[in-house]
Design an enzyme around this catalytic site. Structure first.
Site, PDB file in Angstrom:
ATOM      1  N   ILE A 167      84.495  55.738  68.875  1.00 44.31           N
ATOM      2  CA  ILE A 167      83.287  54.943  68.660  1.00 44.31           C
ATOM      3  C   ILE A 167      83.663  53.687  67.877  1.00 44.31           C
ATOM      4  CG2 ILE A 167      81.023  54.876  67.575  1.00 44.31           C
ATOM      5  CD1 ILE A 167      81.191  56.654  70.056  1.00 44.31           C
TER       6      ILE A 167
ATOM      7  N   GLY B  27      69.669  44.273  81.634  1.00 42.68           N
ATOM      8  CA  GLY B  27      70.046  44.136  83.035  1.00 42.68           C
ATOM      9  C   GLY B  27      69.989  45.447  83.800  1.00 42.68           C
TER      10      GLY B  27
ATOM     11  N   THR C  16      75.439  50.635  67.221  1.00 45.10           N
ATOM     12  CA  THR C  16      75.169  50.198  68.584  1.00 45.10           C
ATOM     13  C   THR C  16      75.467  51.298  69.601  1.00 45.10           C
ATOM     14  OG1 THR C  16      77.371  49.193  68.755  1.00 45.10           O
ATOM     15  CG2 THR C  16      75.559  47.774  68.046  1.00 45.10           C
TER      16      THR C  16
ATOM     17  N   GLU D 276      76.221  54.099  80.375  1.00 50.31           N
ATOM     18  CA  GLU D 276      75.551  54.782  81.474  1.00 50.31           C
ATOM     19  C   GLU D 276      75.523  56.302  81.349  1.00 50.31           C
ATOM     20  OE1 GLU D 276      76.165  52.192  85.340  1.00 50.31           O
ATOM     21  OE2 GLU D 276      77.979  52.219  84.143  1.00 50.31           O
TER      22      GLU D 276
ATOM     23  N   GLN E 135      72.837  52.639  72.373  1.00 53.48           N
ATOM     24  CA  GLN E 135      73.117  52.680  73.795  1.00 53.48           C
ATOM     25  C   GLN E 135      72.815  54.053  74.387  1.00 53.48           C
ATOM     26  OE1 GLN E 135      73.188  49.723  75.337  1.00 53.48           O
ATOM     27  NE2 GLN E 135      75.103  50.156  76.359  1.00 53.48           N
TER      28      GLN E 135
ATOM     29  N   GLY F  86      83.546  54.076  77.989  1.00 53.44           N
ATOM     30  CA  GLY F  86      82.235  53.436  78.124  1.00 53.44           C
ATOM     31  C   GLY F  86      81.084  54.384  77.848  1.00 53.44           C
TER      32      GLY F  86
END
Length: 731
Positions: A621, A252, A626, A696, A630, A693
């Protein structure tokens, strides 16, 4: 955070932190997983869009006769015959589904054209091939109206960008312009970044089915709950009558966060023909109907004393929105937090153009803003004759530079130390163009990565059976990052059961509501809900057991209970108050450092990224595998931003000229070196489970690290992305 939560965030776990394989991995690689365009219904019809060929105007006539004559065409919907759809709702803080209105256009309800590419008709046919062929035969005629399309030409007309409770648009500390003029050493640079487009592996697609007033939608979306609410509002049905199914989303990056024309017109077409309808956008249709990242111009001016201590920071920007919508990007947001200086001035400005609304794209604002500020820091290091790493360390703040707020946790010094050692930064010859390997000029660059951390409220239910099996239910979105896997790991540890005993049900609006997968918030937000639900479940089971020993499943069995289910529901008003109060005193963020090595052909200007190391301070983490994926994904996307990606918009017509992966160049395997990723794995005590997070932060600073390495290799400072060979060759 409570004492129990703090202890939990620092103790050794059985599954949390391990490199666990994705729970949906087998389904995806075998084709068992079905995406939005892969759900079959009896009597399924297919739709295709007809796009406007003018930037602004009115439709004076639309000839659909040839399209209707094609065998297999069911209907052609235009503004002359389409069923009514309610206009987009205005934003209301009491209904957050109003946020996802991508544009203010009420499609097929007006003869107005607002951008080049706007859908002006929908063809519904028995097969997708028939629909596409017939769509090409629809002939609209237009009365063209004047349009404002040239971003560069409109830059002088930019107006100040408004801020809000969660996103400030300006800052003043001291007198930055005066301090800049008085600084012994200064740089004052102008940067530009082009428009960019998301290119998810799965193009946008919708399968819509009406059963009376009951609507079922299969959609790849980043926000199931808000899409459901938006569709209910647009089609005048209760929210309970809408079901959104999105178990798999093929990427996305922000492009599937809003509700775009294709989704709405698929639902409209299904209602009009009274049949299930699938609308799968081509790559070109995605570019023409789904917004991308705004272009920007930026000024970064830095003043320093001769020791490299910053005395002034000025960062201003101009970006764009569409006249019919678009989200302003916080271009200067990261600069609020990166470096200590007694004088800081930040400003953001906007222009409105007659183009499709822009939309968030991975690290909106921070991705392009860090390119400018981190490139300027590197150039200041050249002016000072100082190592770029040392310059950053000398200006590392103890508190937030603009307002003095405390950092919840900030380990950038540690990240720089570890990265410099692992990358071999000490072997860098500080002279420009001095490092060579045959015909290749070798350069090393460094840049800081930064992205704020947020948490949103999430509803979660957890069921524990007497057989030891656990079901976690939450309407979260799985876009490929391993969302269901990490929540299963967390639940397994919280309840002390094997990971294979945990099943996560997700991707369905009938499940407890979750926040969207955006802003790097989903993992921490859902984790808070999972932990709270597991705690509630354990308390419930312990009461049943009256203090008797044994596992939770054994206690249930002895109590004669088949299972226990608990649910936690977020209190939005309380959450908002707590969040705003916390933001007044704390700054939370993921951060890190990129080390980059490039090779530049001295004759052709060809640029190759040959080595990459990223070291990140991203809290605890949950899944080592994963998480690394990312962060690497963000870096790869940043490499595309630095070296090849740009959306080309004709400033005369507003038409996107390269709407395909043949002409819009994303990185391929040959463009990407081995990417080494390390993280400090230090929990943030103010975040759920100590995690922050990571989706990004990986892209931020990447373009600057590449530009800084190119500067070291060639002596050329590239200020305008992408860094193409013509910009590094001697003129």
């Amino acid at each position: 955070m409570t004492t129990t939560e703090t202890e939990r965030a620092t103790t050794t776990a059985t599954y949390v932190g391990k490199p666990v394989d994705r729970v949906d991995g087998r389904a995806k690689v075998t084709g068992e997983a079905r995406f939005a365009a892969e759900h079959h219904y009896p009597d399924l019809a297919h739709a295709a869009l007809v796009h406007a060929a003018v930037a602004r105007g009115r439709i004076t006539a639309i000839d659909t006769a040839a399209a209707r004559a094609v065998p297999g065409v069911i209907d052609v919907l235009t503004h002359e015959n389409a069923p009514a759809m309610k206009p987009p709702p205005k934003f209301s803080p009491l209904d957050l589904s109003t946020i996802v209105s991508a544009t203010s256009v009420n499609y097929l309800a007006t003869d107005e054209v607002h951008w080049n590419g706007q859908p002006v008709a929908v063809v519904v046919a028995e097969t997708p091939e028939t629909a596409r062929h017939a769509a090409a035969l629809v002939r609209p005629a237009y009365q063209e109206l004047p349009a404002v399309l040239d971003f560069a030409a409109e830059e002088p007309n930019a107006v100040p960008q408004k801020g809000n409770l969660l996103q400030e648009s300006e800052a003043d500390k001291g007198d930055a312009e005066a301090a800049l003029k008085a600084a012994p050493v200064a740089v004052d640079l102008r940067f530009t970044t082009p428009p960019y487009h998301h290119n998810a592996l799965e193009p946008h697609a919708t399968t819509a089915v009406w059963d009376g007033d009951l609507l079922t939608v299969h959609e790849g979306t980043q926000n199931i709950a808000w899409l459901r609410g938006h569709l209910a509002a647009r089609f005048g049905v209760p929210e309970r009558s809408v079901r959104v199914l999105s178990p798999y989303v093929g990427g996305g990056f922000g492009g599937k966060a809003m509700v775009w024309a294709g989704t709405l017109l698929a639902v409209l077409a299904a209602r009009a023909v009274d049949r299930p309808v699938r609308l799968a956008l081509s790559r070109a249709a995605v570019y023409h109907t789904v917004g991308g990242r705004t272009p920007s111009t930026q000024r970064v001016a830095l003043g320093a004393d001769t020791d490299g201590r910053l005395t002034a920071i000025v960062h201003t920007s101009v970006s764009r929105t569409g006249r019919i919508g678009g989200m302003p990007e916080p271009v200067t947001a990261a600069t609020r937090h990166l470096y200590a200086a007694p004088n800081i001035r930040l400003r953001q400005h906007l222009v409105q153009l007659d183009l499709l609304a822009n939309t968030p794209m991975r690290a909106p604002g921070e991705a392009i803003g860090t390119f400018a500020v981190e490139s300027a820091m590197d150039e200041l290091a050249w002016e000072l004759g100082l190592d770029p790493v040392e310059l950053r360390l000398r200006n590392e703040p103890e508190r937030n530079p603009v307002d003095g707020k405390r950092f919840s946790r900030r380990l950038l010094r540690e990240a720089y130390a570890l990265g410099a050692e692992r990358f071999g930064w000490r072997d860098r010859d500080p002279r420009a163009g001095a490092m060579r390997d045959g015909r290749w000029l070798v350069g090393m660059g460094v840049a800081t990565a930064y992205h704020p951390a947020f948490v949103l409220p999430a509803n979660v239910s957890v069921r524990l059976g007497a057989d030891g099996r656990v079901v976690v239910r939450c309407g979260l979105q799985e876009m490929g990052m391993g969302a269901a896997t990490v929540q299963a790991q967390i639940a397994a540890d919280e309840l002390g059961v094997p990971l294979e005993s945990v099943r996560v049900e997700y991707g369905d609006s009938t499940l407890p509501g979750a926040p969207g997968a955006a802003g790097s918030t989903q993992t921490a937000s859902i984790a808070a809900g999972v932990v709270a639900a597991c705690d509630k479940l354990k308390r419930t089971v312990r009461r049943l057991g009256r203090g008797a020993p044994g596992t939770y499943a054994e206690i249930l069995a002895r109590a004669g209970r088949d299972h226990v289910t608990v649910e936690v529901k977020a209190n939005m008003p309380v959450f908002m108050v707590r969040t705003l109060l916390e933001r007044r005193r704390l700054v939370k963020a993921a951060c890190g450092v990129h080390f980059c090595e490039v090779r530049v052909d001295r004759d052709t200007g060809e640029i190759r990224v040959s080595r990459w190391l990223g070291v990140f301070d991203v809290g605890r983490i949950v899944n080592a595998k994963t998480a690394a994926s990312q962060l690497r994904g963000g870096i790869v996307m940043g490499l595309g931003m630095a070296l090849s990606e740009e959306t080309l918009v004709d400033p005369r017509t507003g038409r996107i000229m390269n709407p395909s992966l043949a002409d819009y160049h994303v990185p391929v395997h040959a463009d990407v070196p081995r990417i080494d990723v390390h993280y400090l794995d230090e929990p943030d005590p103010t975040m759920p489970l100590g995690l922050v997070g990571i989706g990004e932060v990986g892209i931020t600073g990447v373009a600057a690290a590449v530009a800084n390495a190119v500067r070291h290799a060639t002596g050329v400072r590239v200020l305008d992305l992408p860094i193409t060979l013509d910009k590094v060759l001697p003129s």
